[in-house]
Design a protein around this motif. Structure first.
Motif, PDB file in Angstrom:
ATOM      1  N   GLY A  69      -4.065  -7.301  -2.084  1.00  0.00           N
ATOM      2  CA  GLY A  69      -3.267  -6.736  -2.250  1.00  0.00           C
ATOM      3  C   GLY A  69      -3.914  -6.043  -3.103  1.00  0.00           C
ATOM      4  N   PRO A  70      -4.483  -5.032  -3.305  1.00  0.00           N
ATOM      5  CA  PRO A  70      -4.815  -4.593  -4.104  1.00  0.00           C
ATOM      6  C   PRO A  70      -4.141  -3.137  -4.172  1.00  0.00           C
ATOM      7  N   GLY A  71      -2.857  -2.649  -3.869  1.00  0.00           N
ATOM      8  CA  GLY A  71      -2.325  -1.470  -4.128  1.00  0.00           C
ATOM      9  C   GLY A  71      -3.143  -0.012  -3.015  1.00  0.00           C
ATOM     10  N   THR A  72      -2.535   0.912  -4.129  1.00  0.00           N
ATOM     11  CA  THR A  72      -3.518   2.107  -4.551  1.00  0.00           C
ATOM     12  C   THR A  72      -5.258   2.013  -5.139  1.00  0.00           C
ATOM     13  N   GLY A  73      -5.077   0.690  -6.143  1.00  0.00           N
ATOM     14  CA  GLY A  73      -6.444   0.397  -6.227  1.00  0.00           C
ATOM     15  C   GLY A  73      -6.736   0.996  -8.014  1.00  0.00           C
ATOM     16  N   TRP A  74      -5.042   1.644  -7.993  1.00  0.00           N
ATOM     17  CA  TRP A  74      -4.783   1.687  -9.399  1.00  0.00           C
ATOM     18  C   TRP A  74      -5.636   0.869 -10.808  1.00  0.00           C
ATOM     19  N   PHE A  75      -5.797  -0.281 -11.063  1.00  0.00           N
ATOM     20  CA  PHE A  75      -6.678  -1.084 -11.896  1.00  0.00           C
ATOM     21  C   PHE A  75      -7.855  -0.920 -11.268  1.00  0.00           C
ATOM     22  N   LEU A  76      -8.608  -1.055 -10.956  1.00  0.00           N
ATOM     23  CA  LEU A  76      -9.910  -1.835  -9.879  1.00  0.00           C
ATOM     24  C   LEU A  76     -10.170   0.135 -10.405  1.00  0.00           C
ATOM     25  N   ASP A  77     -10.144   1.189 -10.187  1.00  0.00           N
ATOM     26  CA  ASP A  77     -10.049   2.198 -10.588  1.00  0.00           C
ATOM     27  C   ASP A  77      -9.820   2.827 -12.311  1.00  0.00           C
ATOM     28  N   LYS A  78      -9.070   2.100 -12.636  1.00  0.00           N
ATOM     29  CA  LYS A  78      -9.006   2.042 -14.826  1.00  0.00           C
ATOM     30  C   LYS A  78      -9.794   1.072 -14.814  1.00  0.00           C
ATOM     31  N   CYS A  79      -9.937   0.014 -15.129  1.00  0.00           N
ATOM     32  CA  CYS A  79     -10.267  -0.785 -15.880  1.00  0.00           C
ATOM     33  C   CYS A  79     -12.213  -1.006 -16.070  1.00  0.00           C
ATOM     34  N   ARG A  80     -12.718  -2.273 -16.276  1.00  0.00           N
ATOM     35  CA  ARG A  80     -13.438  -2.070 -17.303  1.00  0.00           C
ATOM     36  C   ARG A  80     -14.308  -3.461 -16.870  1.00  0.00           C
ATOM     37  N   PHE A  81     -15.245  -2.327 -15.405  1.00  0.00           N
ATOM     38  CA  PHE A  81     -16.013  -3.876 -15.541  1.00  0.00           C
ATOM     39  C   PHE A  81     -17.024  -3.445 -15.948  1.00  0.00           C
ATOM     40  N   PRO A  82     -17.872  -5.453 -15.665  1.00  0.00           N
ATOM     41  CA  PRO A  82     -19.123  -5.594 -16.733  1.00  0.00           C
ATOM     42  C   PRO A  82     -20.126  -5.445 -16.520  1.00  0.00           C
ATOM     43  N   VAL A  83     -20.685  -4.269 -15.311  1.00  0.00           N
ATOM     44  CA  VAL A  83     -21.809  -4.278 -14.785  1.00  0.00           C
ATOM     45  C   VAL A  83     -21.212  -2.626 -14.225  1.00  0.00           C
ATOM     46  N   LYS A  84     -21.851  -1.692 -14.186  1.00  0.00           N
ATOM     47  CA  LYS A  84     -21.833  -0.206 -13.714  1.00  0.00           C
ATOM     48  C   LYS A  84     -21.945   0.107 -13.052  1.00  0.00           C
ATOM     49  N   SER A  85     -22.454  -0.650 -11.738  1.00  0.00           N
ATOM     50  CA  SER A  85     -22.794  -1.037 -10.193  1.00  0.00           C
ATOM     51  C   SER A  85     -21.204  -2.303  -9.550  1.00  0.00           C
ATOM     52  N   PRO A  86     -21.012  -2.491 -10.105  1.00  0.00           N
ATOM     53  CA  PRO A  86     -20.089  -3.682  -9.545  1.00  0.00           C
ATOM     54  C   PRO A  86     -20.032  -4.093  -8.271  1.00  0.00           C
ATOM     55  N   SER A  87     -19.856  -5.241  -6.976  1.00  0.00           N
ATOM     56  CA  SER A  87     -19.620  -5.278  -5.659  1.00  0.00           C
ATOM     57  C   SER A  87     -17.947  -5.751  -5.390  1.00  0.00           C
ATOM     58  N   ILE A  88     -17.770  -5.381  -4.832  1.00  0.00           N
ATOM     59  CA  ILE A  88     -16.087  -5.214  -4.849  1.00  0.00           C
ATOM     60  C   ILE A  88     -15.620  -5.410  -3.103  1.00  0.00           C
ATOM     61  N   THR A  89     -14.424  -5.958  -2.628  1.00  0.00           N
ATOM     62  CA  THR A  89     -14.317  -6.472  -1.328  1.00  0.00           C
ATOM     63  C   THR A  89     -13.010  -6.417  -1.687  1.00  0.00           C
ATOM     64  N   LEU A  90     -12.440  -5.600  -0.582  1.00  0.00           N
ATOM     65  CA  LEU A  90     -10.361  -5.704  -0.566  1.00  0.00           C
ATOM     66  C   LEU A  90      -9.857  -6.269   0.574  1.00  0.00           C
ATOM     67  N   VAL A  91      -8.840  -7.003   0.667  1.00  0.00           N
ATOM     68  CA  VAL A  91      -8.677  -7.238   1.284  1.00  0.00           C
ATOM     69  C   VAL A  91      -7.168  -6.688   1.485  1.00  0.00           C
ATOM     70  N   ASP A  92      -6.154  -6.793   2.758  1.00  0.00           N
ATOM     71  CA  ASP A  92      -4.780  -7.065   2.722  1.00  0.00           C
ATOM     72  C   ASP A  92      -4.634  -6.923   4.353  1.00  0.00           C
ATOM     73  N   LEU A  93      -4.069  -7.245   4.330  1.00  0.00           N
ATOM     74  CA  LEU A  93      -2.688  -7.075   5.754  1.00  0.00           C
ATOM     75  C   LEU A  93      -2.329  -5.385   6.222  1.00  0.00           C
ATOM     76  N   ASN A  94      -2.328  -5.310   5.188  1.00  0.00           N
ATOM     77  CA  ASN A  94      -2.116  -3.666   6.128  1.00  0.00           C
ATOM     78  C   ASN A  94      -3.340  -2.149   5.931  1.00  0.00           C
ATOM     79  N   GLU A  95      -3.858  -2.300   7.011  1.00  0.00           N
ATOM     80  CA  GLU A  95      -4.932  -0.907   6.758  1.00  0.00           C
ATOM     81  C   GLU A  95      -4.773   0.185   5.835  1.00  0.00           C
ATOM     82  N   VAL A  96      -3.305   0.599   5.839  1.00  0.00           N
ATOM     83  CA  VAL A  96      -3.270   1.515   5.587  1.00  0.00           C
ATOM     84  C   VAL A  96      -3.420   1.517   3.427  1.00  0.00           C
ATOM     85  N   VAL A  97      -3.233   0.415   3.214  1.00  0.00           N
ATOM     86  CA  VAL A  97      -3.221   0.310   2.161  1.00  0.00           C
ATOM     87  C   VAL A  97      -5.112  -0.254   1.602  1.00  0.00           C
ATOM     88  N   LEU A  98      -5.273  -0.621   2.718  1.00  0.00           N
ATOM     89  CA  LEU A  98      -6.967  -0.822   2.301  1.00  0.00           C
ATOM     90  C   LEU A  98      -7.580   0.746   2.556  1.00  0.00           C
TER      91      LEU A  98
END
Length: 233
Positions: A69-98
């Motif tokens: 349920g990533p929404g617009t991705g605001w938190f993923l865009d703004k947050c500080r990952f512990p590595v420079k190139s994190p591996s991210i997978t997004l899951v949602d039932l709504n393809e527009v959200v994805l």
């Protein structure tokens, strides 16, 4: 007791009801989501500013991250990952959200998967250090016990010690103001939310039945939660 009342069972959520909740997140709503939902509504209605939720993300997010349920991705865009190139997978039932969230964080080249929180996920051999569920649970129909099946569905994909975290707007109670209570009722009538009976105590109970190091903290009308997957003993 309040917690026992909240656990009164409802019929299992129908597929139509589940899809209706996901469908409410269309492009016009997503276009306004950052300003009105995460900005104004979170601060002035739920009294949990998005900066507070972002700090929660920063403390919990791992190098290999699953976001449900990533929404617009605001938190993923703004947050500080512990590595420079994190591996991210997004899951949602709504393809527009994805597509919206994936486009926003395209620099990370996220994987996207269409998935239903009420059904087992198909994520292959991937294993994650963290799983985020920000503003997800209050949108899912059913009781807290019924919603918490999503925790069971992510567990097979967690590394030992992985963090499961997120936030959710709580149901009716003294933590709501008169204005936020009216908005809560309206959102439930429109089926954007399904959380009138959601209690912090019930979420805490469901997390403790599955994980260790459970934290459930209320800020305004929002519960920020985090827990650790114990892994193999």
């Amino acid at each position: 007791m309040e917690s026992n009342q909240a656990q009164t069972e409802l019929p299992e959520p129908t597929q139509a009801r589940i899809e209706a909740a996901a469908e409410s997140y269309r492009r016009p709503m997503l276009a306004a989501y950052d300003m009105f939902v995460l900005g104004m509504m979170s601060r002035f209605m739920w009294r949990c500013p998005r900066g507070r939720m972002l700090a929660h993300y920063d403390r919990q997010v791992g190098a290999t991250h699953l976001d449900i349920g990533p929404g617009t991705g605001w938190f993923l865009d703004k947050c500080r990952f512990p590595v420079k190139s994190p591996s991210i997978t997004l899951v949602d039932l709504n393809e527009v959200v994805l597509s919206t969230a994936a486009h926003r964080i395209s620099r990370y080249r996220p994987e996207i998967r269409v998935g239903d929180a009420f059904k087992p996920f198909d994520l292959g051999t991937e294993r994650f250090d963290s799983v985020g569920m920000n503003f997800l649970l209050h949108c899912l129909p059913g009781t807290m016990r019924q919603k918490s099946v999503v925790f069971d569905h992510v567990t097979p994909y967690l590394r030992p010690g992985a963090r499961v975290f997120g936030s959710t707007v709580l149901g009716t109670g003294p933590h709501h103001t008169a204005r936020s209570g009216k908005l809560l009722a309206k959102l439930n009538r429109s089926e954007v939310f399904s959380n009138l009976d959601d209690r912090l105590e019930d979420l805490d109970e469901q997390l403790r039945a599955r994980f260790t190091d459970v934290e459930t903290v209320r800020t305004g009308a929002v519960c920020l939660f985090a827990a650790r997957h114990p892994g193999a003993r």
